[in-house]
Design a protein around this motif. Structure first.
Motif, mmCIF file in Angstrom:
data_model
loop_
_atom_site.group_PDB
_atom_site.id
_atom_site.type_symbol
_atom_site.label_atom_id
_atom_site.label_comp_id
_atom_site.label_asym_id
_atom_site.label_seq_id
_atom_site.Cartn_x
_atom_site.Cartn_y
_atom_site.Cartn_z
ATOM 1 N N ALA A 227 0.844 -1.189 0.000
ATOM 2 C CA ALA A 227 0.000 0.000 0.000
ATOM 3 C C ALA A 227 0.877 1.235 0.000
ATOM 4 O O ALA A 227 2.029 1.216 0.448
ATOM 5 C CB ALA A 227 -0.928 -0.001 1.216
ATOM 6 N N LEU A 228 0.338 2.322 -0.508
ATOM 7 C CA LEU A 228 1.049 3.604 -0.525
ATOM 8 C C LEU A 228 0.086 4.715 -0.115
ATOM 9 O O LEU A 228 -1.130 4.511 0.000
ATOM 10 C CB LEU A 228 1.666 3.882 -1.892
ATOM 11 N N ALA A 229 0.636 5.893 0.092
ATOM 12 C CA ALA A 229 -0.154 7.073 0.430
ATOM 13 C C ALA A 229 -0.056 8.078 -0.706
ATOM 14 O O ALA A 229 1.009 8.239 -1.319
ATOM 15 C CB ALA A 229 0.342 7.688 1.731
ATOM 16 N N TYR A 230 -1.170 8.721 -0.985
ATOM 17 C CA TYR A 230 -1.220 9.744 -2.028
ATOM 18 C C TYR A 230 -1.442 11.094 -1.365
ATOM 19 O O TYR A 230 -2.469 11.333 -0.729
ATOM 20 C CB TYR A 230 -2.356 9.438 -3.007
ATOM 21 N N LEU A 231 -0.463 11.992 -1.465
ATOM 22 C CA LEU A 231 -0.543 13.329 -0.906
ATOM 23 C C LEU A 231 -0.877 14.293 -2.033
ATOM 24 O O LEU A 231 -0.252 14.245 -3.105
ATOM 25 C CB LEU A 231 0.771 13.742 -0.243
ATOM 26 N N ALA A 232 -1.868 15.150 -1.798
ATOM 27 C CA ALA A 232 -2.315 16.048 -2.861
ATOM 28 C C ALA A 232 -2.547 17.439 -2.309
ATOM 29 O O ALA A 232 -2.998 17.615 -1.175
ATOM 30 C CB ALA A 232 -3.592 15.525 -3.506
ATOM 31 N N ALA A 233 -2.209 18.437 -3.125
ATOM 32 C CA ALA A 233 -2.474 19.846 -2.832
ATOM 33 C C ALA A 233 -3.367 20.376 -3.940
ATOM 34 O O ALA A 233 -2.968 20.390 -5.118
ATOM 35 C CB ALA A 233 -1.171 20.635 -2.747
ATOM 36 N N TYR A 234 -4.559 20.813 -3.571
ATOM 37 C CA TYR A 234 -5.567 21.230 -4.546
ATOM 38 C C TYR A 234 -5.736 22.744 -4.486
ATOM 39 O O TYR A 234 -6.055 23.303 -3.427
ATOM 40 C CB TYR A 234 -6.896 20.531 -4.247
ATOM 41 N N ASP A 235 -5.486 23.431 -5.601
ATOM 42 C CA ASP A 235 -5.690 24.872 -5.689
ATOM 43 C C ASP A 235 -7.195 25.118 -5.832
ATOM 44 O O ASP A 235 -7.814 24.800 -6.849
ATOM 45 C CB ASP A 235 -4.944 25.452 -6.890
ATOM 46 N N VAL A 236 -7.784 25.686 -4.788
ATOM 47 C CA VAL A 236 -9.239 25.776 -4.696
ATOM 48 C C VAL A 236 -9.839 26.599 -5.827
ATOM 49 O O VAL A 236 -10.882 26.236 -6.381
ATOM 50 C CB VAL A 236 -9.630 26.372 -3.319
ATOM 51 N N HIS A 237 -9.223 27.693 -6.185
ATOM 52 C CA HIS A 237 -9.827 28.616 -7.151
ATOM 53 C C HIS A 237 -9.361 28.395 -8.581
ATOM 54 O O HIS A 237 -9.920 28.993 -9.511
ATOM 55 C CB HIS A 237 -9.536 30.054 -6.734
ATOM 56 N N HIS A 238 -8.343 27.548 -8.776
ATOM 57 C CA HIS A 238 -7.851 27.287 -10.130
ATOM 58 C C HIS A 238 -7.994 25.819 -10.534
ATOM 59 O O HIS A 238 -7.677 25.455 -11.669
ATOM 60 C CB HIS A 238 -6.388 27.720 -10.266
ATOM 61 N N ALA A 239 -8.452 24.980 -9.603
ATOM 62 C CA ALA A 239 -8.757 23.570 -9.887
ATOM 63 C C ALA A 239 -7.559 22.825 -10.463
ATOM 64 O O ALA A 239 -7.684 22.044 -11.409
ATOM 65 C CB ALA A 239 -9.957 23.455 -10.824
ATOM 66 N N THR A 240 -6.378 23.074 -9.895
ATOM 67 C CA THR A 240 -5.190 22.327 -10.290
ATOM 68 C C THR A 240 -4.695 21.524 -9.099
ATOM 69 O O THR A 240 -4.762 21.979 -7.946
ATOM 70 C CB THR A 240 -4.080 23.271 -10.773
ATOM 71 N N THR A 242 -1.560 19.189 -7.406
ATOM 72 C CA THR A 242 -0.166 18.753 -7.374
ATOM 73 C C THR A 242 -0.085 17.631 -6.346
ATOM 74 O O THR A 242 -0.458 17.828 -5.189
ATOM 75 C CB THR A 242 0.775 19.899 -6.970
ATOM 76 N N GLY A 243 0.382 16.475 -6.768
ATOM 77 C CA GLY A 243 0.393 15.342 -5.849
ATOM 78 C C GLY A 243 1.661 14.528 -5.959
ATOM 79 O O GLY A 243 2.457 14.696 -6.886
ATOM 80 N N ARG A 244 1.809 13.645 -4.991
ATOM 81 C CA ARG A 244 2.956 12.737 -4.986
ATOM 82 C C ARG A 244 2.564 11.490 -4.197
ATOM 83 O O ARG A 244 1.722 11.535 -3.290
ATOM 84 C CB ARG A 244 4.189 13.387 -4.385
ATOM 85 N N CYS A 245 3.163 10.376 -4.553
ATOM 86 C CA CYS A 245 2.938 9.117 -3.855
ATOM 87 C C CYS A 245 4.129 8.832 -2.943
ATOM 88 O O CYS A 245 5.293 8.983 -3.352
ATOM 89 C CB CYS A 245 2.742 7.975 -4.852
ATOM 90 N N MET A 255 6.045 17.723 4.053
ATOM 91 C CA MET A 255 6.895 18.852 3.692
ATOM 92 C C MET A 255 7.469 18.682 2.282
ATOM 93 O O MET A 255 7.737 19.670 1.595
ATOM 94 C CB MET A 255 8.018 19.018 4.716
ATOM 95 N N ASN A 256 7.660 17.444 1.846
ATOM 96 C CA ASN A 256 8.072 17.220 0.454
ATOM 97 C C ASN A 256 6.998 17.712 -0.514
ATOM 98 O O ASN A 256 7.306 18.285 -1.570
ATOM 99 C CB ASN A 256 8.352 15.738 0.227
ATOM 100 N N LEU A 257 5.718 17.475 -0.160
ATOM 101 C CA LEU A 257 4.623 17.970 -0.989
ATOM 102 C C LEU A 257 4.622 19.498 -1.010
ATOM 103 O O LEU A 257 4.449 20.113 -2.077
ATOM 104 C CB LEU A 257 3.286 17.446 -0.463
ATOM 105 N N VAL A 258 4.812 20.098 0.168
ATOM 106 C CA VAL A 258 4.839 21.561 0.233
ATOM 107 C C VAL A 258 5.960 22.117 -0.640
ATOM 108 O O VAL A 258 5.768 23.077 -1.403
ATOM 109 C CB VAL A 258 5.000 22.017 1.700
ATOM 110 N N ALA A 259 7.137 21.522 -0.531
ATOM 111 C CA ALA A 259 8.267 21.987 -1.336
ATOM 112 C C ALA A 259 7.996 21.816 -2.818
ATOM 113 O O ALA A 259 8.375 22.670 -3.647
ATOM 114 C CB ALA A 259 9.530 21.227 -0.934
ATOM 115 N N GLN A 260 7.329 20.721 -3.182
ATOM 116 C CA GLN A 260 7.012 20.481 -4.590
ATOM 117 C C GLN A 260 6.091 21.569 -5.133
ATOM 118 O O GLN A 260 6.232 21.999 -6.288
ATOM 119 C CB GLN A 260 6.348 19.105 -4.733
ATOM 120 N N VAL A 261 5.161 22.035 -4.306
ATOM 121 C CA VAL A 261 4.236 23.080 -4.742
ATOM 122 C C VAL A 261 4.899 24.449 -4.711
ATOM 123 O O VAL A 261 4.856 25.219 -5.684
ATOM 124 C CB VAL A 261 2.970 23.076 -3.851
ATOM 125 N N MET A 262 5.543 24.771 -3.595
ATOM 126 C CA MET A 262 6.038 26.123 -3.387
ATOM 127 C C MET A 262 7.277 26.452 -4.213
ATOM 128 O O MET A 262 7.644 27.621 -4.338
ATOM 129 C CB MET A 262 6.343 26.336 -1.904
#
Length: 388
Positions: A227-240, A242-245, A255-262
């Motif tokens: 099994a794995l985990a799926y972390l996702a960041a959803y831009d509420v107003h632009h419907a995009t 960014t995720g990572r497994c 924090m890896n997800l945050v760095a990937q987005v920011m």
């Protein structure tokens, strides 16, 4: 002995049209068809004896329905209301069974968690409410009042001391405001969370595609591929999205997800990026908020209230992933799961529109008011106003 004259029949055009439809319609009940034919024959001026010979009915039958139509018109061709069989149960007995259904089984000493109609029928007999009653009768009684004691719903009280304030901050961000000020074009709202334990179930036989009058068929037996985990960041107003497994959740994967987005535009140079998260262990409390701001000064962490993950819009995206990607689960290994999720993420970003979020601060006030009214009727329960 003189014979009574037959009743004259003169139907209107509307009545004649409805009589013909009833007399020759394929779906007309047999008895109504015969009655309509009697009236149509009578409308042609034929005697009762001739109608009886042509239809094969008894003379008294012809005389009855001819007279009924002459006196009452089309409604006279319907059967009279019958008293029927006397009721086997009184209204009081039905009410007592309904009252029994509205009590928990434990209150009556029955070792059950919830009632079923057969159980209610047996208990009503054991309690002396009725001598005997069938489960179908109990089901019919309960159906009149839409009682379904075999069903249950779960619920939870608001225990967050600052529920209203925290929920209102989230709803304001969805409406593009923060502390009473509108957000600028260079300010963004991100909804982030983790979808845990996405398994790779390798079916022992290949999944069969749907065919004519046949649904897709998935073999029940499978081998576990992890099994794995799926972390996702959803831009509420632009419907995009960014995720990572990741292999597991935690502070580092988040924090890896945050760095990937920011680290990418437009968020890297944005004035502020609001991160809406729940109270999971990966991003709980002020310590997590400070860690986020220390790594990215333009990032602001906003927590939903406790037990209010439904305020986090990324949960809607996760439900889409569950329906369209994960279910039914048939993957050879975790690499195939990750590849499928990444491909779906690209597909989603190409066509998605922002969710039509309709729960506003006014709806929040209405919800808390309803909870206050509920707790006013149950003083032993905590007040929503006090909690909020």
């Amino acid at each position: 002995m003189p014979v009574a004259a037959a009743c004259p029949i003169a139907p209107t055009a509307t009545e004649r049209r409805r009589l013909k439809k009833a007399a020759w319609g394929h779906k007309t009940p047999h008895q109504l068809r015969l009655r309509a034919q009697i009236v149509l024959h009578a409308a042609r001026g034929r005697s009762n004896a001739r109608i009886a010979r042509e239809t094969g009915l008894h003379l008294d039958t012809v005389r009855r329905w001819r007279g009924r139509f002459s006196e009452h018109g089309l409604p006279g061709l319907n059967d009279l209301r019958r008293s029927g069989r006397p009721p086997a149960f009184t209204a009081l007995q039905a009410a007592e069974v309904k009252a029994l259904a509205c009590r928990l089984p434990a209150e009556t000493g029955v070792p059950l968690s919830r009632w079923s109609c057969p159980d209610l029928a047996r208990e009503a007999t054991a309690c002396g409410i009725v001598t005997f009653v069938s489960a179908s009768t109990v089901r019919r009684w309960l159906g009149r009042d839409a009682l379904k004691p075999w069903q249950h719903q779960s619920w939870i009280f608001i225990t967050e001391p600052d529920f209203k304030a925290k929920a209102q901050r989230v709803l304001d961000l969805y409406a593009r405001t923060w502390q009473g000020e509108p957000l600028g074009d260079d300010e963004y709202v991100i909804s982030a969370d983790e979808k845990t334990s996405i398994q790779a179930r390798c079916r022992c036989h290949p999944t069969l595609a749907p065919g004519q009058a046949r649904a897709m068929r998935v073999n029940h037996t499978y081998g576990r591929g992890g099994a794995l985990a799926y972390l996702a960041a959803y831009d509420v107003h632009h419907a995009t999205v960014t995720g990572r497994c990741e292999a597991r959740t935690g502070i580092v994967p988040f924090m890896n997800l945050v760095a990937q987005v920011m680290s990418h535009e437009p968020y890297a140079s944005a004035k502020r990026v609001f991160w809406i998260v729940d109270n999971g262990s990966s991003h709980r409390g002020q310590k997590a908020a400070g860690r986020l701001t220390a790594a990215f000064p333009n990032a602001v962490m906003v927590h939903t209230p406790v037990h209010a993950s439904w305020l986090n819009q990324v949960e809607i995206y996760f439900s889409v992933v569950q329906r369209k990607v994960v279910t039914p689960n048939d993957f050879t290994d975790l690499n195939e799961v990750a590849d499928r999720i990444r491909s779906f993420e690209d597909r989603y970003n190409a066509t998605a529109q922002p969710f039509q979020w309709k729960f506003t601060t006014s709806d929040l006030d209405d919800l808390l008011a309803r909870l206050d009214r509920h707790t006013a009727d149950h003083p032993e329960e905590p007040s929503a106003t006090t909690a909020a």
